[in-house]
Design an enzyme around this catalytic site. Structure first.
Site, PDB file in Angstrom:
ATOM      1  N   VAL A 191      47.818  85.447 -83.697  1.00 52.22           N
ATOM      2  CA  VAL A 191      49.009  86.223 -84.066  1.00 52.22           C
ATOM      3  C   VAL A 191      48.618  87.598 -84.611  1.00 52.22           C
ATOM      4  CG1 VAL A 191      51.059  86.279 -85.553  1.00 52.22           C
ATOM      5  CG2 VAL A 191      50.302  84.099 -84.542  1.00 52.22           C
TER       6      VAL A 191
ATOM      7  N   LYS B  64      59.362  73.497 -90.089  1.00 50.78           N
ATOM      8  CA  LYS B  64      60.330  74.492 -89.607  1.00 50.78           C
ATOM      9  C   LYS B  64      61.761  74.040 -89.907  1.00 50.78           C
ATOM     10  CE  LYS B  64      57.276  76.163 -85.946  1.00 50.78           C
ATOM     11  NZ  LYS B  64      56.794  75.858 -84.588  1.00 50.78           N
TER      12      LYS B  64
HETATM   13  N1  NDP Z   1      49.865  80.707 -82.785  1.00 54.73           N
HETATM   14  C1  NDP Z   1      51.183  80.686 -82.698  1.00 54.73           C
HETATM   15  O1  NDP Z   1      51.780  80.581 -81.621  1.00 54.73           O
HETATM   16  C2  NDP Z   1      51.995  80.794 -83.938  1.00 54.73           C
HETATM   17  C3  NDP Z   1      51.424  80.803 -85.191  1.00 54.73           C
HETATM   18  N2  NDP Z   1      52.200  80.910 -86.304  1.00 54.73           N
HETATM   19  C4  NDP Z   1      51.585  80.956 -87.617  1.00 54.73           C
HETATM   20  O2  NDP Z   1      50.832  82.156 -87.708  1.00 54.73           O
HETATM   21  C5  NDP Z   1      49.726  81.961 -88.586  1.00 54.73           C
HETATM   22  C6  NDP Z   1      48.440  82.352 -87.867  1.00 54.73           C
HETATM   23  O3  NDP Z   1      48.265  81.531 -86.739  1.00 54.73           O
HETATM   24  P1  NDP Z   1      47.153  81.884 -85.620  1.00 54.73           P
HETATM   25  O4  NDP Z   1      47.085  83.343 -85.424  1.00 54.73           O
HETATM   26  O5  NDP Z   1      47.488  81.004 -84.470  1.00 54.73           O
HETATM   27  O6  NDP Z   1      45.830  81.361 -86.363  1.00 54.73           O
HETATM   28  P2  NDP Z   1      44.294  81.699 -85.998  1.00 54.73           P
HETATM   29  O7  NDP Z   1      43.519  80.522 -86.457  1.00 54.73           O
HETATM   30  O8  NDP Z   1      44.187  82.143 -84.587  1.00 54.73           O
HETATM   31  O9  NDP Z   1      43.968  82.958 -86.936  1.00 54.73           O
HETATM   32  C7  NDP Z   1      43.711  82.852 -88.315  1.00 54.73           C
HETATM   33  C8  NDP Z   1      43.060  84.143 -88.811  1.00 54.73           C
HETATM   34  O10 NDP Z   1      42.916  84.045 -90.220  1.00 54.73           O
HETATM   35  C9  NDP Z   1      41.562  84.326 -90.580  1.00 54.73           C
HETATM   36  N3  NDP Z   1      41.227  83.442 -91.691  1.00 54.73           N
HETATM   37  C10 NDP Z   1      41.265  82.100 -91.728  1.00 54.73           C
HETATM   38  N4  NDP Z   1      40.892  81.642 -92.942  1.00 54.73           N
HETATM   39  C11 NDP Z   1      40.592  82.736 -93.663  1.00 54.73           C
HETATM   40  C12 NDP Z   1      40.139  82.943 -94.981  1.00 54.73           C
HETATM   41  N5  NDP Z   1      39.904  81.918 -95.816  1.00 54.73           N
HETATM   42  N6  NDP Z   1      39.940  84.204 -95.418  1.00 54.73           N
HETATM   43  C13 NDP Z   1      40.162  85.247 -94.582  1.00 54.73           C
HETATM   44  N7  NDP Z   1      40.604  85.132 -93.320  1.00 54.73           N
HETATM   45  C14 NDP Z   1      40.816  83.882 -92.874  1.00 54.73           C
HETATM   46  C15 NDP Z   1      40.714  84.026 -89.368  1.00 54.73           C
HETATM   47  O11 NDP Z   1      39.559  84.829 -89.442  1.00 54.73           O
HETATM   48  P3  NDP Z   1      38.384  84.789 -88.321  1.00 54.73           P
HETATM   49  O12 NDP Z   1      39.057  85.261 -87.058  1.00 54.73           O
HETATM   50  O13 NDP Z   1      37.345  85.708 -88.785  1.00 54.73           O
HETATM   51  O14 NDP Z   1      37.966  83.357 -88.231  1.00 54.73           O
HETATM   52  C16 NDP Z   1      41.671  84.418 -88.248  1.00 54.73           C
HETATM   53  O15 NDP Z   1      41.539  85.784 -87.969  1.00 54.73           O
HETATM   54  C17 NDP Z   1      49.786  80.489 -89.009  1.00 54.73           C
HETATM   55  O16 NDP Z   1      50.510  80.398 -90.221  1.00 54.73           O
HETATM   56  C18 NDP Z   1      50.581  79.838 -87.895  1.00 54.73           C
HETATM   57  O17 NDP Z   1      51.250  78.671 -88.309  1.00 54.73           O
HETATM   58  C19 NDP Z   1      53.569  81.047 -86.247  1.00 54.73           C
HETATM   59  C20 NDP Z   1      54.192  81.047 -85.035  1.00 54.73           C
HETATM   60  C21 NDP Z   1      53.466  80.883 -83.795  1.00 54.73           C
HETATM   61  N1  LIG Z   2      51.987  75.530 -83.342  1.00 59.55           N
HETATM   62  C1  LIG Z   2      53.296  76.085 -83.311  1.00 59.55           C
HETATM   63  C2  LIG Z   2      53.208  77.564 -83.209  1.00 59.55           C
HETATM   64  C3  LIG Z   2      54.475  78.223 -83.524  1.00 59.55           C
HETATM   65  O1  LIG Z   2      55.089  78.043 -84.575  1.00 59.55           O
HETATM   66  C4  LIG Z   2      54.045  75.548 -82.107  1.00 59.55           C
HETATM   67  O2  LIG Z   2      53.407  74.931 -81.252  1.00 59.55           O
HETATM   68  O3  LIG Z   2      55.270  75.704 -82.053  1.00 59.55           O
END
Ligand code: NDP
Ligand SMILES: N[C@@H](CC=O)C(=O)O
Ligand code: NA
Length: 429
Positions: free
Chosen positions: A13, A204
């Site tokens: 994201v 959600k």
């Molecule tokens: N994926 C989706 O379709 C959707 C996701 N979401 C929400 O969005 C949020 C992000 O999801 P997503 O992008 O898929 O997750 P990812 O796992 O792809 O990304 C997480 C990011 O956070 C960083 N990170 C993790 N832990 C730490 C920490 N302790 N300190 C600093 N940085 C950290 C990681 O760093 P690094 O890259 O260096 O490991 C990475 O860049 C979540 O809350 C998810 O529920 C909501 C809707 C849809």
């Molecule tokens: N893991 C979630 C991501 C969006 O909220 C999903 O599959 O819907």
């Protein structure tokens, strides 16, 4: 004038947010005179390839570079999970920074604390991406539909499970193959068991129900069942009987009493939700003035989620221009509507049984249904290996508590195992 933004997390994201803010910065600047710029980005590994170039932005592994920077007025959290996201968000709010988050885990579990901290510090927190990805749901419920008493929320609000069930139904993929594909496409949570076991959808539903029903809702208020036990046979038998299986979230407010559930449900093929496939989400909302509404769109994935996050960022930039904050009165009300199981509500039920393939066994089952006065709409009996036969029964409408009794009595029979019991969604309620 620039509005420097700090981004916490840059995965699926976050990387989408970086590229979309860049794409829209000129337009926002023309509109408001304020240009959003992602100034600092917190990650764990600064060397990782993220599929975006960081020309002007600076990657950091220290949250203090963002939280302690007085120029940063907006903090965007896309780390996920509870800690350290909760601490960072509370700290950002305490330092009077506005916050955008996509984190439904956090809002569902700690929403009241976070919203109250935002209000106490006179700053905004927005979280449209946390439910339904790109689909505008929280804004419409909080703003446009606020004149309504909302009585029903019903929908498909987890993209990963919908993708898995769609691939099992349409392409005959098995569960593990479909899950691996959902992970590859960036739909699944870091720990995909929260998708598969229904928790993501339950979180959600907590957020949606809090806003729609004007009350504090806790995760423990939601009856949750995931899709792990849904087999390829269930998908096939449901299809033969005229249904598709979906993970359905269902929230109802009946005169101030709530019922909240997430469970695999058979949807008649003629029902609009039956056609919501892949990672698409859909939500029905019923309001006393508006009537029925349906929201549909992409519920997961990089750019659809970034669309909602960046929409919130732009809303905050507009707030800054106007000198206002967005408030969420429901969380401050502290009200708790009672939560009950609507066990008297009538549904058809799907039962899948494994029975010894012997004369008289089906008669035993039929006798029990007769004794409990449960009539059968569909019966399918298949011979399977090892002297066992699968029996699938779809009942006519019965109260939930009677379906429970049928299952308990069947389980007590020596030759019969109850493999699945799922409700069937009515076409017109
Ligand atoms: N994926 C989706 O379709 C959707 C996701 N979401 C929400 O969005 C949020 C992000 O999801 P997503 O992008 O898929 O997750 P990812 O796992 O792809 O990304 C997480 C990011 O956070 C960083 N990170 C993790 N832990 C730490 C920490 N302790 N300190 C600093 N940085 C950290 C990681 O760093 P690094 O890259 O260096 O490991 C990475 O860049 C979540 O809350 C998810 O529920 C909501 C809707 C849809
Ligand atoms: N893991 C979630 C991501 C969006 O909220 C999903 O599959 O819907
Ligand atoms: Na949304």
């Amino acid at each position: 004038m620039q509005i420097p933004i700090g981004l916490l997390g840059c995965g699926t994201v976050g990387a989408g947010v970086v590229s979309l803010v860049r794409r829209r910065a000129d337009r926002v600047a023309n509109m408001t005179g304020l240009r959003p710029v992602i100034q600092k980005i917190l990650v764990r590994d600064v060397h990782k390839d993220r599929g975006v170039h960081f020309e002007h932005e600076q990657l950091t592994t220290s949250a203090e570079d963002i939280l302690g920077d007085p120029n940063i007025q907006i903090v965007v959290e896309t780390i996920g999970g509870i800690e350290p996201a909760r601490t960072y968000i509370l700290e950002a709010l305490a330092r009077k920074k506005h916050v955008v988050t996509a984190n439904k885990d956090l809002i569902a579990l700690h929403g009241p604390e976070i919203l109250q901290t935002a209000a106490a510090n006179g700053v905004s927190i927005l979280f449209e991406a946390s439910v339904g990805g790109a689909i505008p749901l929280l804004g419409p419920l909080q703003e446009n539909l606020t004149a309504n008493e909302v009585t029903d929320l019903k929908g498909i609000i987890n993209g990963t499970t919908n993708f898995i069930l769609s691939k099992m139904t349409e392409e005959g993929l098995d569960f593990d193959e479909a899950l691996a594909l959902a992970q590859e496409l960036g739909y699944a949570e870091a720990d995909p068991s929260s998708d598969v076991d229904g928790l993501d959808a339950a979180r959600k539903l907590v957020i949606l129900a809090s806003i729609a029903f004007h009350t504090e809702v806790h995760l423990s208020d939601v009856r949750v069942e995931g899709i792990r036990h849904v087999t390829a046979s269930d998908v096939r038998y449901a299809d033969e009987a005229g249904y598709v299986i979906k993970l359905l979230a269902d929230g109802r407010d009946r005169n101030g009493r709530l019922s909240l559930s997430v469970r695999p449900t058979l949807i008649p093929k003629s029902h609009p939700l039956a056609h919501v496939s892949d990672a698409f989400n859909a939500l029905f909302v019923r309001g006393d003035a508006a009537g029925d509404l349906m929201f549909f769109g992409r519920g997961a994935g990089r750019m659809p989620t970034a669309s909602a996050v960046v929409g919130d960022i732009i809303a905050l930039v507009r707030n800054l221009k106007l000198g206002v904050v967005t408030s969420w009165p429901y969380a401050l009300a502290g009200s708790r509507k009672p939560v009950v199981d609507f066990e008297d509500d009538l549904y058809k039920f799907y039962f899948r049984l494994m029975a010894a393939d012997q004369p008289g066994v089906f008669a035993q089952v039929a006798h029990l249904f007769g004794e409990l006065r449960v009539s059968m709409e569909t019966v399918l009996q298949k011979r399977v290996a090892g002297g066992q036969a699968e029996i699938v029964i779809v009942s006519h409408e019965i109260p939930g508590k009677l379906a429970h009794e049928v299952a308990t009595r069947l389980r007590a029979m020596p030759n019969i195992a109850v493999e699945a019991v799922m409700p069937v969604e009515p076409v017109n309620e």
